[in-house]
Design a protein around this motif. Sequence first.
Motif: not given
Length: 455
Positions: A153-177
């Motif tokens: 179980v990994v509940p938060v795989v996009n940690v930076d996005g979660f911390v900033r409450n945004r869809r993307q990572t901190d490089t403005n990338t949708d990791m699921n693309r």
Amino acid sequence: MIDAHLFRWKSRLLTAGAALAIGLGAVVAPATGAAGAPATGATAESALPSGNSAYRTLADYESDMAELAARYPDLVKPITLPYRTTSGRAVRGIEISKDVRANDGKPVFVDVGMHHGNEWPSGELTMEFAIDLVTNARQPRIASLLEHARVVVVPVVNVDGFVRNRRQTDTNTDMNRNYGLGWLPLSSAGTAPWSEPESRNIAWLLSTRQATVFNTQHTCIQVVLYPPLQLAAGPAQDAPRLHRLASAVAAQYGPTYRALPSAEDYETTGEAIDWAYYATRGLSITSETCPNPGVARTFQTQVVDTYAAHRSAMLEALETTADPREHAVIEGKAPKGAVLRITKSFDMYTSPYAQPDGSVRPTSFTTTLSSDLDVLRPNGTFRWAVNPSYRPVPAYQADGVRGNQTGFHTEPWILTCERRDGTVLQTTRVNVDLGEKVRVDLSPCKRNFHRKDVR
């Protein structure tokens, strides 16, 4: 419920904080500065396994996982994924099984949340299911499943996005693309396939474990999706198996949920489930939950009210993981204390796109799968649940997209029998298909395991 009061105690503190924040005209967010947070809808106590009644912060997730590992060391083992995020944060998870520290070859269910950092309920549902399994591990059904399967179980795989409450990572990338198979250089897909540490973490997770089932949890529609992601790819070779699992999961969520190929919902590229299935042949699904139209999206409606159905859905996935018809088995006898390892490497391809030299062609990348097993029994017998060695041929090839593939690559597992110091004493090739058992002869390894003159 065993020790659930510990989590409820923390929930009351969270609820108090939520009430104070709401009284000040704000909402509780995962980290300072996060904007547009989902509505909490906090209540005094909830029916969740943790008893929580408000969204977790990143620190809460990490604390809850650490607490489970500390209180239940025979059931829970903490893991940290190898790549830190762009902003330097660790991505953490847990493994859950009976005798969890024994590297014993059980089939694996990998369950992850929050590919998209603003889809908070996906992380909550994933975390609550982990707590449920652990705190109810003595219930007969769960006890049997944890005896015969392992859950990661990994509940938060996009940690930076979660911390900033945004869809993307901190490089403005949708990791699921950003996953390599079928990748295209879309504006949100990253600078190259696998450019993001977050997607490389999931590749590592699935490449080092024999995951019979992989679930990535999302919001907010009522579907359970499976490969392929593009209509041009045509049906997956295991479409009946994939549809059967997705249908079983969707049925637990409710009559308004649908199970269908992802491309029939909407077409995307570079997602986790396509790479996962075509690389490992593990059953790979995207589970999306959402309240019915017209229902407010709050913690109560998206987490508390959804959890009972989610629990049943994930138990379906775990039952499938443990089902011997849904994986292959390598068995035999080796020296006690030996390490067995299976590996394979192969090239995979993106979609064709414009290259710097002016041509339009795919880019290749290498996928390497490598898992190991410790021979634990005094008599040396072992039984290893693995994904089949026969890998489905993807539509994405060196010369472009070739849809409607029906065949499988015949790529045997390369099995080595080793001492714990890494000395390889025997190498053999193993071909094993879905639902099959293959017995390997490791006599040379047994003969030489204790010989000091063999290096």
